[in-house]
Design a protein around this motif. Structure first.
Motif, PDB file in Angstrom:
ATOM      1  N   ARG A  64      -4.620 -17.002 -41.932  1.00 10.74           N
ATOM      2  CA  ARG A  64      -5.183 -15.663 -41.829  1.00 10.74           C
ATOM      3  C   ARG A  64      -5.016 -14.904 -43.135  1.00 10.74           C
ATOM      4  O   ARG A  64      -4.027 -15.084 -43.849  1.00 10.74           O
ATOM      5  N   VAL A  65      -5.975 -14.031 -43.404  1.00 10.96           N
ATOM      6  CA  VAL A  65      -5.893 -13.107 -44.530  1.00 10.96           C
ATOM      7  C   VAL A  65      -5.838 -11.694 -43.959  1.00 10.96           C
ATOM      8  O   VAL A  65      -6.661 -11.326 -43.120  1.00 10.96           O
ATOM      9  N   VAL A  66      -4.841 -10.918 -44.393  1.00 10.88           N
ATOM     10  CA  VAL A  66      -4.676  -9.538 -43.932  1.00 10.88           C
ATOM     11  C   VAL A  66      -4.895  -8.611 -45.120  1.00 10.88           C
ATOM     12  O   VAL A  66      -4.323  -8.835 -46.195  1.00 10.88           O
ATOM     13  N   LEU A  67      -5.717  -7.577 -44.937  1.00  9.47           N
ATOM     14  CA  LEU A  67      -6.020  -6.629 -46.004  1.00  9.47           C
ATOM     15  C   LEU A  67      -5.390  -5.278 -45.711  1.00  9.47           C
ATOM     16  O   LEU A  67      -5.373  -4.817 -44.565  1.00  9.47           O
ATOM     17  N   ASN A 131     -21.274  -2.536 -54.201  1.00  5.95           N
ATOM     18  CA  ASN A 131     -21.904  -1.891 -53.045  1.00  5.95           C
ATOM     19  C   ASN A 131     -20.907  -1.584 -51.925  1.00  5.95           C
ATOM     20  O   ASN A 131     -21.177  -1.833 -50.744  1.00  5.95           O
ATOM     21  N   ASN A 132     -19.749  -1.060 -52.307  1.00  4.65           N
ATOM     22  CA  ASN A 132     -18.711  -0.690 -51.336  1.00  4.65           C
ATOM     23  C   ASN A 132     -18.209  -1.867 -50.508  1.00  4.65           C
ATOM     24  O   ASN A 132     -17.672  -1.672 -49.417  1.00  4.65           O
ATOM     25  N   PHE A 146     -15.211 -17.981 -50.374  1.00 10.65           N
ATOM     26  CA  PHE A 146     -15.556 -16.700 -51.000  1.00 10.65           C
ATOM     27  C   PHE A 146     -15.935 -15.742 -49.886  1.00 10.65           C
ATOM     28  O   PHE A 146     -16.916 -15.958 -49.171  1.00 10.65           O
ATOM     29  N   TRP A 147     -15.144 -14.678 -49.739  1.00  7.01           N
ATOM     30  CA  TRP A 147     -15.307 -13.767 -48.611  1.00  7.01           C
ATOM     31  C   TRP A 147     -15.863 -12.420 -49.050  1.00  7.01           C
ATOM     32  O   TRP A 147     -15.531 -11.913 -50.123  1.00  7.01           O
ATOM     33  N   LYS A 148     -16.701 -11.865 -48.200  1.00  4.02           N
ATOM     34  CA  LYS A 148     -17.201 -10.501 -48.380  1.00  4.02           C
ATOM     35  C   LYS A 148     -16.728  -9.680 -47.192  1.00  4.02           C
ATOM     36  O   LYS A 148     -16.976 -10.046 -46.034  1.00  4.02           O
ATOM     37  N   VAL A 149     -16.049  -8.574 -47.475  1.00  5.28           N
ATOM     38  CA  VAL A 149     -15.547  -7.696 -46.419  1.00  5.28           C
ATOM     39  C   VAL A 149     -16.217  -6.340 -46.590  1.00  5.28           C
ATOM     40  O   VAL A 149     -16.088  -5.699 -47.638  1.00  5.28           O
ATOM     41  N   GLN A 150     -16.952  -5.923 -45.577  1.00  2.00           N
ATOM     42  CA  GLN A 150     -17.752  -4.706 -45.699  1.00  2.00           C
ATOM     43  C   GLN A 150     -17.754  -3.939 -44.387  1.00  2.00           C
ATOM     44  O   GLN A 150     -17.678  -4.527 -43.304  1.00  2.00           O
ATOM     45  N   GLU A 151     -17.851  -2.625 -44.504  1.00  2.00           N
ATOM     46  CA  GLU A 151     -17.988  -1.798 -43.311  1.00  2.00           C
ATOM     47  C   GLU A 151     -19.429  -1.855 -42.831  1.00  2.00           C
ATOM     48  O   GLU A 151     -20.362  -1.629 -43.599  1.00  2.00           O
ATOM     49  N   LYS A 152     -19.610  -2.159 -41.572  1.00  2.00           N
ATOM     50  CA  LYS A 152     -20.942  -2.231 -40.973  1.00  2.00           C
ATOM     51  C   LYS A 152     -21.047  -1.182 -39.875  1.00  2.00           C
ATOM     52  O   LYS A 152     -20.146  -1.044 -39.052  1.00  2.00           O
ATOM     53  N   LEU A 225     -15.280  -3.197 -39.631  1.00  2.00           N
ATOM     54  CA  LEU A 225     -15.119  -4.022 -40.823  1.00  2.00           C
ATOM     55  C   LEU A 225     -15.461  -5.453 -40.471  1.00  2.00           C
ATOM     56  O   LEU A 225     -14.915  -6.025 -39.529  1.00  2.00           O
ATOM     57  N   VAL A 226     -16.377  -6.018 -41.241  1.00  2.41           N
ATOM     58  CA  VAL A 226     -16.832  -7.378 -40.965  1.00  2.41           C
ATOM     59  C   VAL A 226     -16.523  -8.255 -42.167  1.00  2.41           C
ATOM     60  O   VAL A 226     -16.897  -7.918 -43.302  1.00  2.41           O
TER      61      VAL A 226
END
Length: 517
Positions: A64-67, A131-132, A146-152, A225-226
């Motif tokens: 797991r990755v925790v931000l 792009n935030n 390669f992960w992209k974490v973005q608010e949807k 967050l996705v």
């Protein structure tokens, strides 16, 4: 500058040595209750700040990755420098809160090699934001993602419904056209009676329509967050990946295993270029392996990698496609008389880190931290003794495999201090500015100064050498000559220094501790 290799002021800030920092507890995430057993999958295996210091990522053995997000700047908005210009009183230390987590890797099995691939996260590296959205690389033993974490924004739609009081009436209208008796089935699920699929002409609607029929409408927006895996870089390493490092060009990165270093483009996941290969034609001739690799922070053509023999090689990608020779070799050889069975084992470098300006390179072997000036490969400019008190116990450490523990190291953003972990959940902070004798031992707990080390003896000069080598930290109060009071089952392997402030994040088993000074 340190042109004489005297362990002086890296930043050339001032002639006076800075005072030792007084570290204070800031936060803890995942604190264990007394007597609580730690699950193997929850143990933290990687920590990384992003370049701005506003985001922190951890990885664990469960894949797991925790931000975490910085929160202490959000009250006024903007970064610390901007607030200082506006005369805001910025006295708060960095504070973070949990942002999100996602499952980065799953356990796999290589059927061709009959090899089980662990889900444990070995390394995390932040990429440039856009792009935030946040971007990061994570890797286990074999696969980089390669992960992209973005608010949807998620739309909530009201359901198509009818009021309960009229639903029976509506049912009778629709059912009036349905012929009684068993349904005759046809091929492909067809039905001879059309009324099973649609309303017929016999269907009657009350005057003015059905008041209870409602069209769906958007009632609210929810922000979630996705995390999405954008690319997967696989099947390029025969051995376990020990390092990944981003290039300053923002387009490429390297991945290193025991024998090879590969160069990748972030946009291309099915192809990589092998740039370093130390595998001999006959594996019986193998004498050393790659232990860590890191890109230079500003020069996109330079990288350094360390070996199990205690050497660091600086290579220039402009020389050739396959870098089979190094530009510089940083190595400090033991004298022949002091060699023993353990010499090569404890000389193995577990981690290397460039200073922010790229001028200095920090390495961690089992016994020491060494600071190298990349313009001077004859000897390190400073050596900090971390485990010298354990030298009499090397046999015991070999028997219980502790001698193979891989401790990470880190530098402060201003380059004036270095830090690394030890046993009993202790970590050590050393100052290496001119005249500094700072050598502090802290415990990963809510009372970090419980184990306080007084500044050790001043740096001593080696009269027979051109460069003066700083050796500090051999003394450790509260520990006898054999290091008996140390608990070798609790070890602080992973830590990171905030890029702009005196704040350290470190992992003690499944707990993330944060300190500031």
């Amino acid at each position: 500058m340190m042109n004489r290799g005297d362990g002086g002021d890296v930043a050339a800030a001032s002639s006076g040595a800075p005072l030792p920092l007084e570290w204070k507890f800031s936060q803890v995430f995942g604190e264990r209750a007394t007597g609580e057993e730690v699950q193997e999958v929850d143990i933290i295996s990687a920590i990384e700040f992003d370049k701005s210091g506003d985001h922190l990522a951890t990885g664990d053995r469960g894949g797991r990755v925790v931000l975490f997000d910085r929160t202490d700047m959000k009250e006024h908005g903007g970064n610390r420098k901007g607030l200082e210009k506006k005369d805001y009183a910025v006295s708060r230390h960095p504070e973070f809160h949990y942002k999100t987590e996602f499952q980065s890797h799953e356990p796999e099995f290589d059927y061709l090699k009959s090899l089980e691939i662990e889900e444990k996260i070995n390394k995390i590296r932040w990429c440039q934001t856009a792009n935030n959205a946040l971007f990061l690389l994570s890797t286990n033993d074999k696969t980089i993602k390669f992960w992209k974490v973005q608010e949807k924004k998620v739309k909530k739609i009201s359901e198509m419904n009818v009021e309960p009081s009229i639903s029976a009436g509506n049912g009778s209208i629709a059912s009036s056209s349905v012929s009684p008796g068993p349904k005759q089935n046809l091929a492909n699920g067809g039905c001879p009676d059309r009324s099973y699929n649609s309303l017929t002409k016999e269907t009657s609607f009350p005057p003015g329509g059905i008041s209870s029929l409602k069209l769906s409408v958007v009632t609210s927006f929810e922000t979630n967050l996705v995390a999405r895996c954008r690319r997967l870089y696989a099947h390029a390493h025969d051995y376990h990946i020990n390092s990944i490092s981003n290039n300053s060009d923002g387009e490429t990165f390297i991945s290193a295993d025991d024998l090879r270093i590969n160069l990748w483009n972030l946009e291309i996941s099915n192809q990589s270029f092998n740039i370093v290969d130390v595998k001999p034609a006959n594996m019986e001739d193998l004498t050393e392996v790659i232990t860590s690799a890191e890109f230079h922070p500003t020069h996109c053509n330079m990288l350094a990698y360390s070996s199990s023999k205690g050497s660091i090689r600086l290579v220039d990608l402009r020389q050739s496609a396959l870098v089979d020779s190094h530009s510089k070799l940083f190595e400090e050889l033991e004298s022949a008389g002091s060699r023993s069975f353990f010499t090569e084992i404890i000389a193995s470098i577990s981690d290397i880190k460039f200073a922010k300006d790229g001028r200095y390179l920090l390495s961690r072997d089992y016994m020491t931290l060494k600071l190298w000036d990349i313009n001077m490969d004859s000897r390190p400019v400073a050596t900090f003794e971390v485990h010298e008190h354990l030298r009499p116990k090397l046999c015991d450490l070999y028997e219980n495999d502790s001698i193979f523990d891989k401790f990470e190291c880190c530098l402060s953003g201003d380059g004036l201090r270095v830090a690394t972990g030890s046993y009993s959940n202790l970590f050590r902070v050393f100052g290496h500015a001119a005249g500094s004798t700072e050598a502090t031992t802290l415990e990963a707990s809510k009372n970090p100064m419980r184990q306080v080390q007084t500044p050790s003896r001043p740096s001593r000069s080696l009269s027979s050498s051109i460069a003066r080598v700083v050796r500090r930290g051999a003394e450790s109060p509260g520990v006898d000559a054999n290091g008996n009071s140390f608990d070798f089952t609790t070890k602080l392997l992973h830590m990171a220094w905030h890029p702009t402030e005196n704040s350290i994040a470190c992992a003690a088993a499944n707990s993330l501790y944060m300190y500031y000074a």
